[in-house]
Design an enzyme around this catalytic site. Structure first.
Site, PDB file in Angstrom:
ATOM      1  N   HIS A 114       3.622  -6.300  -7.312  1.00  0.00           N
ATOM      2  CA  HIS A 114       3.063  -5.179  -8.070  1.00  0.00           C
ATOM      3  C   HIS A 114       4.254  -4.460  -8.705  1.00  0.00           C
ATOM      4  O   HIS A 114       5.116  -3.944  -7.996  1.00  0.00           O
ATOM      5  CB  HIS A 114       2.298  -4.237  -7.145  1.00  0.00           C
ATOM      6  CG  HIS A 114       1.564  -3.151  -7.864  1.00  0.00           C
ATOM      7  ND1 HIS A 114       0.452  -2.539  -7.328  1.00  0.00           N
ATOM      8  CD2 HIS A 114       1.759  -2.574  -9.068  1.00  0.00           C
ATOM      9  CE1 HIS A 114       0.011  -1.617  -8.180  1.00  0.00           C
ATOM     10  NE2 HIS A 114       0.796  -1.630  -9.240  1.00  0.00           N
TER      11      HIS A 114
ATOM     12  N   CYS B 153       0.838  -1.205   0.000  1.00  0.00           N
ATOM     13  CA  CYS B 153       0.000   0.000   0.000  1.00  0.00           C
ATOM     14  C   CYS B 153       0.872   1.254   0.000  1.00  0.00           C
ATOM     15  O   CYS B 153       1.686   1.444   0.905  1.00  0.00           O
ATOM     16  CB  CYS B 153      -0.922   0.007   1.214  1.00  0.00           C
ATOM     17  SG  CYS B 153      -2.021   1.456   1.246  1.00  0.00           S
TER      18      CYS B 153
ATOM     19  N   GLY C 191      -0.459  -5.389 -12.120  1.00  0.00           N
ATOM     20  CA  GLY C 191      -0.121  -4.177 -12.856  1.00  0.00           C
ATOM     21  C   GLY C 191      -0.291  -4.332 -14.345  1.00  0.00           C
ATOM     22  O   GLY C 191       0.098  -5.350 -14.929  1.00  0.00           O
TER      23      GLY C 191
END
Length: 483
Positions: free
Chosen positions: A175, A108, A209
């Protein structure tokens, strides 16, 4: 039975899942997970849960995980954010019977994660992460997994992934963006980083992604060699992404609303999902956008959804032969399709910024527009303008406040010390003084306290004397009776 690890865990427990719905705060709730599973998703994550809150709040646990049992919602991974090994493990122990694995959020990038010191802002603290994963791997009956963001350097990203694997991580989601790549600065995710991690570790790897359609999923698996692909925004705009379909928006919206009737969730979640599903259509019907934002009940949301459907069907009926989608969209706005987030340059063009101005100005790019033109204001200020048409955002018209003598903050208009409330309180307490302007009455309360103590001493003396008299009288009467 010993818990499965690595490849065996992915094959048997996760059923060789290739299509994964990402953990999304307030967006990957049960109703949305069920909708996504109906349309091709093979594995889902819960929204990111705060380990500390999950541990102390029974209502939080019930609302986010302990609700109605739903056998359809498996396999399921519960994601936590945490920065304390003991708290993380204790929360995970309360969740492990309701899921197939526990995921530690290390990806995050938002400001709330920075303030709370979790997510991607732990990626430099390798000793702490090792302790958290080692302890979880030792104590939990289900595997521990991690979701990370990459470093700019591929070599450092690879070492990071290897460290997590060595600590006990059984599955890694990568990610392909750094923690600085977010919002208008998101850019393209690096599949090169993901491919390097996949080659360097022996545990299963998921990629995250650049996923907007099924062909992106297939290309990502082919180029990186990962076990599965995770989608967040692509899934929110088209829950049938993993089916390779682009259905009519109202079909997905109506199906989702039916599931919400059975598995209720906060109205804010439902509204947010419809904003995503109807994103392109709401650019056309701005009035309905406002209605969706203001509606206070699920029935009201259903009504707005129905009206959007009718508008689109009417538009389809009046459509001319050979007509093409507008605004450069691949499909007409009533069809589920990806939303391409504009980059900094495109956002600048939208806001009318010239090349000499700062292009990266974020969401509040035009707060300072002098003429207050609602077309040039941020969305938040446009909403305020709608509520109060006379409101002006011209900074030159803002009232000028006198400053506190001590700190420079606005002072109280009636403060006897010419200070803000904080500074005034400190001085009034130190000097035992009053400031009626701020409602601080230290001197008055002190004087009342002294007065009360004095009156208590006066009252105590007569009471003692009276008791002595009473005792004396009793003694005399007793002697008289005895005689």
């Amino acid at each position: 039975m010993p818990k499965l690890r690595g490849e065996a865990f992915w094959r048997e427990t996760l059923r060789s899942a290739h299509y994964v719905v990402a953990p999304m705060v307030d967006q990957s709730e049960l109703a949305w997970r069920l909708l996504s599973r109906r349309h091709g998703a093979q594995l889902c994550y819960t929204p990111m849960l705060h380990a500390q809150v999950f541990l102390r709040d029974a209502n939080y646990r019930r609302e986010n995980l302990y609700g109605e049992a739903c056998p359809e919602d498996r396999p399921l991974i519960v994601q936590f954010c945490a920065n304390d090994p003991e708290v993380f493990v204790q929360a995970a122990l309360l969740a492990q019977d309701y899921c197939d694995a526990i995921d530690l959020n290390l990806g995050c990038p938002q400001m709330i994660a920075k303030r709370g010191h979790y997510g991607a802002f732990l990626q430099e603290e390798w000793d702490l992460l090792q302790r958290m994963i080692l302890l979880a791997n030792e104590k939990l009956s289900v595997p521990i997994t991690c979701k990370i963001r990459v470093f700019p350097e591929i070599a450092k990203t690879v070492k990071y992934a290897q460290m997590l694997e060595k600590a006990g991580c059984q599955l890694l989601t990568v990610h392909g963006r750094t923690k600085e790549q977010k919002g208008p600065l998101a850019g393209v995710a690096s599949w090169e980083h993901i491919q390097a991690v996949r080659k360097a570790v022996s545990i299963p790897v998921f990629a995250n992604g650049n996923i907007q359609c099924l062909s992106d999923v297939e290309e990502c698996i082919r180029k990186t060699g990962v076990h599965g692909v995770m989608s967040a925004e692509g899934n929110l705009h088209n829950p049938a992404l993993f089916e390779g379909r682009n259905p009519l928006v109202w079909e997905m919206a109506e199906e989702y609303l039916e599931i919400v009737q059975k598995y209720p969730c906060p109205l804010s979640y439902v509204r947010a999902h419809l904003f995503k599903l109807w994103h392109h259509t709401l650019q056309v019907y701005q009035q309905l956008r406002e209605e969706l934002a203001k509606v206070k009940t699920l029935e009201g949301i259903v009504d707005v959804n129905r009206e959007l459907k009718l508008r689109c069907q009417e538009e389809i009926a009046n459509q001319k032969e050979g007509e093409k989608p507008k605004e450069g969209l691949p499909f007409f706005h009533w069809i589920c399709q990806p939303y391409i987030r504009p980059g900094p340059k495109e956002r600048c063009k939208e806001n009318g910024a010239s090349g000499t101005e700062k292009c990266v100005r974020g969401k509040r790019a035009l707060e300072e527009e002098e003429d207050g033109n609602s077309e040039l204001l941020s969305k938040n200020k446009q909403k305020k303008k709608l509520r109060n048409p006379n409101k002006s955002f011209d900074p030159s018209l803002k009232p000028k406040y006198a400053k506190c003598d001590q700190c420079g903050n606005p002072k109280g208009n009636k403060c006897v010390f010419n200070m803000c409330r904080g500074c005034c309180k400190k001085r009034a307490f130190k000097e035992t003084a009053d400031c009626p302007g701020h409602g601080l009455l230290f001197k008055t309360k002190y004087e009342k306290s002294l007065s009360w103590q004095s009156s208590q001493r006066v009252i105590e003396t007569p009471e003692l004397s009276r008791r002595d008299v009473d005792v004396g009288e009793t003694s005399v009467l007793k002697e008289a009776d005895d005689s």
